[in-house]
Scaffold this motif. Structure first.
Motif, mmCIF file in Angstrom:
data_model
loop_
_atom_site.group_PDB
_atom_site.id
_atom_site.type_symbol
_atom_site.label_atom_id
_atom_site.label_comp_id
_atom_site.label_asym_id
_atom_site.label_seq_id
_atom_site.Cartn_x
_atom_site.Cartn_y
_atom_site.Cartn_z
ATOM 1 N N LEU A 130 0.795 -1.236 0.000
ATOM 2 C CA LEU A 130 0.000 0.000 0.000
ATOM 3 C C LEU A 130 0.828 1.287 0.000
ATOM 4 N N VAL A 133 1.552 2.017 -3.479
ATOM 5 C CA VAL A 133 0.418 2.190 -4.387
ATOM 6 C C VAL A 133 -0.338 3.488 -4.089
ATOM 7 N N LEU A 193 9.272 -6.217 -3.368
ATOM 8 C CA LEU A 193 8.871 -6.951 -4.576
ATOM 9 C C LEU A 193 10.084 -7.453 -5.344
ATOM 10 N N MET A 194 11.088 -6.577 -5.492
ATOM 11 C CA MET A 194 12.292 -6.947 -6.241
ATOM 12 C C MET A 194 13.009 -8.114 -5.555
ATOM 13 N N ALA A 197 11.001 -11.433 -5.714
ATOM 14 C CA ALA A 197 11.076 -12.065 -7.031
ATOM 15 C C ALA A 197 12.414 -12.767 -7.201
ATOM 16 N N ILE A 235 20.438 -3.968 -9.748
ATOM 17 C CA ILE A 235 19.414 -3.333 -10.588
ATOM 18 C C ILE A 235 18.481 -2.492 -9.725
ATOM 19 N N LEU A 239 17.798 1.518 -10.047
ATOM 20 C CA LEU A 239 16.462 2.091 -10.232
ATOM 21 C C LEU A 239 16.119 3.027 -9.090
ATOM 22 N N THR B 168 8.119 -0.141 -22.717
ATOM 23 C CA THR B 168 8.654 -0.930 -23.827
ATOM 24 C C THR B 168 9.465 -2.117 -23.318
ATOM 25 N N LEU B 218 -0.267 3.811 -12.840
ATOM 26 C CA LEU B 218 0.283 4.375 -11.606
ATOM 27 C C LEU B 218 1.099 5.632 -11.898
ATOM 28 N N PRO B 268 -6.335 3.527 -7.818
ATOM 29 C CA PRO B 268 -5.124 2.692 -7.884
ATOM 30 C C PRO B 268 -5.193 1.474 -6.972
ATOM 31 N N VAL B 269 -5.820 1.623 -5.797
ATOM 32 C CA VAL B 269 -5.905 0.473 -4.887
ATOM 33 C C VAL B 269 -6.783 -0.621 -5.502
ATOM 34 N N PHE B 272 -4.825 -2.157 -8.482
ATOM 35 C CA PHE B 272 -3.718 -2.987 -8.016
ATOM 36 C C PHE B 272 -4.229 -4.198 -7.261
ATOM 37 N N HIS B 276 -2.971 -7.325 -9.153
ATOM 38 C CA HIS B 276 -1.569 -7.340 -8.710
ATOM 39 C C HIS B 276 -0.849 -8.628 -9.077
ATOM 40 N N PHE B 279 1.154 -8.166 -12.013
ATOM 41 C CA PHE B 279 2.189 -7.140 -11.990
ATOM 42 C C PHE B 279 3.473 -7.705 -11.417
ATOM 43 N N VAL B 281 7.348 -6.623 -10.689
ATOM 44 C CA VAL B 281 8.462 -5.680 -10.721
ATOM 45 C C VAL B 281 9.699 -6.384 -11.237
ATOM 46 N N GLY B 282 9.764 -7.705 -10.957
ATOM 47 C CA GLY B 282 10.884 -8.485 -11.453
ATOM 48 C C GLY B 282 10.999 -8.368 -12.960
ATOM 49 N N GLY B 285 13.101 -5.421 -13.774
ATOM 50 C CA GLY B 285 14.503 -5.707 -13.506
ATOM 51 C C GLY B 285 15.076 -6.670 -14.532
ATOM 52 N N LEU B 288 15.793 -5.074 -17.721
ATOM 53 C CA LEU B 288 16.985 -4.239 -17.656
ATOM 54 C C LEU B 288 18.253 -5.084 -17.693
#
Lengths: 311, 291
Positions: A130, A133, A193-194, A197, A235, A239, B168, B218, B268-269, B272, B276, B279, B281-282, B285, B288
């Motif tokens: 949260l 977000v 999260l990073m 994962a 990474i 970021l 992208t 977001l 957004p809540v 998400f 979620h 989604f 985030v990995g 990364g 990248l």
């Protein structure tokens, strides 16, 4: 070679072929070109052109309306010799270092904590996202309510606990601390999260083998977990460094850069110079110096990624 | 016997499950308590917003513990509805255009090779790290000439540009996981490259599309910096500007301020909360790291 439309193999499959000197303009190439055109056009319009224009502005003494006359590098000279710039640079470094490593440590701790199964784990995982977000404008307003005046809940709590009555936003040092803590609060879910994962991609048998060899939890953490997630860690640092240096709302909405510019990082200084003092040239010069620092820092970290490949 | 010895013995004698059963309840309890404590502290700023929005405001005659009058007040007396509509329009426009632009570009990054493609992908990396403020100042001047200042269209164009490089990458990362053989099968049947992109790769990277959509949602929903530079009049405000300006003028009216804050936090809540799992985030990364 697989069967494919004429010329596909150059682009899709035959990638390891030696590059031809003069590539034929096949239909595949045209398709690929057309597919990437909208993105390239936007890149040109929103980034390349403004960047070129900004470079022009940084060596002129123009305003938001007129171009002004050429003044050489004096905008950069004035910027680099002003105390305000160096104060802002110092605070940017503090804010970024605390933001990156603070949120990483919290995120790492929580990712490790939430890795093993216990009741309610899924709910905690969602709730802990949260802070990331919720829009910064909203949480900054909430922080204002919690800490802004001496009659706000947090100062009252500190007083009740016998920790004095700190002025969280009015005292320069406390304001810096408050902004940094707030940034860590906003950013730790991203790090969580990073790290989660990355941790989930480690094969469980590696840990089993280590346990058989008598490795302690700490040894497993420093010997397996950390090295295995090193790539993703670098990474996430890159970021987050970019996020922190470019972060405008987290600071501006909470303190406005004050008191006495104590919480003014370069991005807020650039904004104020252009849109409050109407000095476009010097403001853009500050933004450019900032850009330079970012490119250098992220290039250095980017090299680390390449080194930190799995052995 | 030390802890290490015990584990070695347990593991080597094959009694690991038994040990795990014995150890788990206490460990679980400790972890649960820690997670609960940390989550509770982290939730304070969020809880405060919800709590204050439901409390009777200053000057209210209501004695109820929980009331929705802040929300009715805010919708009747302020322009929250206009701001909400503006925010929704800009954000939805940005999401649709971003995905439409990033998906084909992501396909090229994922499938294409060669110096031009890797150069373009490196360019996107550099662009992503540039401070928005650097391009916002010149864009303001250009947009002023084009009449795009103080317009939601101008705002949307900047958002698409700002979020495009990461979008992208995210698309390229997902498309990497779509097997090439699927496309080759389509080519055998006579499909063109564009046809296989549209009918094979795009449908198969729907999670990637959703992930990219959430990301751009977001970015544009939460943005403050671009909006404060480009938007000047009250009726063109997006929610962040509306909330901030209302807060500046009514600092002590916490009930109304927080009611607007709740209106702004809900979309957004909800997005998400429901999406979620798509989604990652990995993904960002990974994209990248693959460069």
């Amino acid at each position: 070679m697989t069967i494919s439309p004429a010329g596909t193999e150059h682009v899709v499959a035959g990638l390891h072929r030696p590059v031809r000197r003069r590539p034929r303009l096949t239909s595949v190439r045209v398709t690929m070109l057309l597919l990437v055109t909208p993105s390239a056009f936007l890149l040109l319009l929103i980034t390349a052109y403004p960047l070129g224009y900004a470079a022009f502005q940084s060596v002129h003494d123009g305003t938001l309306i007129t171009g002004g006359s050429y003044v050489g590098l004096s905008n950069y000279g004035n910027t680099l010799t002003s105390a305000a710039f160096w104060d802002a640079a110092k605070f940017t470094v503090v804010f970024t270092v605390v933001g990156v490593f603070g949120s990483w440590l919290v995120g790492l701790g929580l990712a490790l904590l939430l890795r093993s199964k216990f009741p309610g784990r899924g709910l905690f995982k969602v709730l802990l996202l949260l802070p990331w977000v919720v829009p910064v404008v909203v949480s900054a307003t909430s922080m204002n309510y919690l800490v802004a005046t001496s009659s706000s809940p947090m100062p009252k709590l500190f007083h009740a606990l016998g920790l004095g009555s700190p002025l969280f936003l009015a005292d320069p040092t406390w304001a810096q601390v408050t902004v940094c803590v707030y940034k860590v609060w906003v950013s730790f879910p991203f790090m969580m999260l990073m790290v989660s994962a990355a941790l989930s991609s480690i094969d469980e048998t590696v840990y089993e083998a280590a346990r058989v060899d008598g490795a302690s939890s700490w040894q497993q953490f420093t010997g397996i977990s950390l090295p295995m997630i090193a790539r993703s860690t670098y990474i996430s640092w890159i970021l987050m460094t970019i996020f922190c240096v470019n972060d405008f709302p987290t600071i501006y909405l909470l303190t406005g850069g004050g008191p006495e510019s104590s919480t003014t990082p370069l991005v807020v200084l650039a904004y104020r110079t252009v849109f409050q003092d109407f000095q476009v040239g010097p403001g853009v010069a500050i933004a450019f110096v900032m850009t330079l620092i970012l490119v250098v820092v992220s290039t250095l970290l980017y090299r680390q990624i390449r080194k930190a490949t799995y052995q | 016997m030390t802890a290490v010895d015990e584990r070695v013995l347990a593991a080597s004698s094959g009694s690991a499950p038994l040990r795990a059963n014995r150890m788990r309840p206490r460990r679980q309890w400790w972890r649960f308590a820690a997670a609960l404590g940390i989550t509770a502290i982290a939730m304070i700023p969020v809880a405060v917003v919800v709590y204050l929005s439901l409390r009777p405001g200053t000057g209210s005659t209501s004695t109820a513990t929980i009331t929705f009058e802040n929300f009715t007040n805010v919708f009747q007396a302020t322009q929250t509805l206009t701001w909400l509509r503006n925010s929704l329009m800009v954000t939805l426009g940005t999401v649709v255009v971003s995905v439409a632009v990033a998906a084909p570009a992501g396909y090229v990054l994922s499938r294409g090779r060669g110096r031009t493609v890797s150069g373009y992908s490196l360019l996107l990396f550099v662009v992503q790290s540039l401070p928005v403020i650097t391009s916002v100042i010149p864009l303001f001047i250009v947009f002023a000439k084009l009449g795009l200042v103080d317009s939601l269209l101008g705002l949307g164009i900047v958002y698409v540009g700002v979020s495009m490089s990461v979008a992208t990458w995210m698309m390229a990362a997902y498309m990497d996981s779509v097997p090439l053989s699927l496309e080759q099968a389509a080519w055998i049947d006579g499909a063109s490259v564009f046809g296989s992109f549209l009918r094979i790769v795009l449908p198969n990277s729907l999670p990637g599309v959703l992930s990219t959509a959430i990301f751009t949602f977001l970015v544009s929903w939460n943005d403050y910096l671009v909006a404060i530079v480009f938007i000047r009049t009250n009726t063109a405000f997006t929610l962040p500007l509306g909330l901030e300006s209302f807060f500046q003028q009514n600092v002590t009216d916490w009930g109304s301020v927080m009611a607007i804050a709740v209106v702004m936090t809900a979309p957004p809540v909800i997005v998400f909360g429901t999406l979620h799992r798509f989604f990652s985030v990995g993904g960002i990364g990974g994209a990248l790291a693959g460069q």
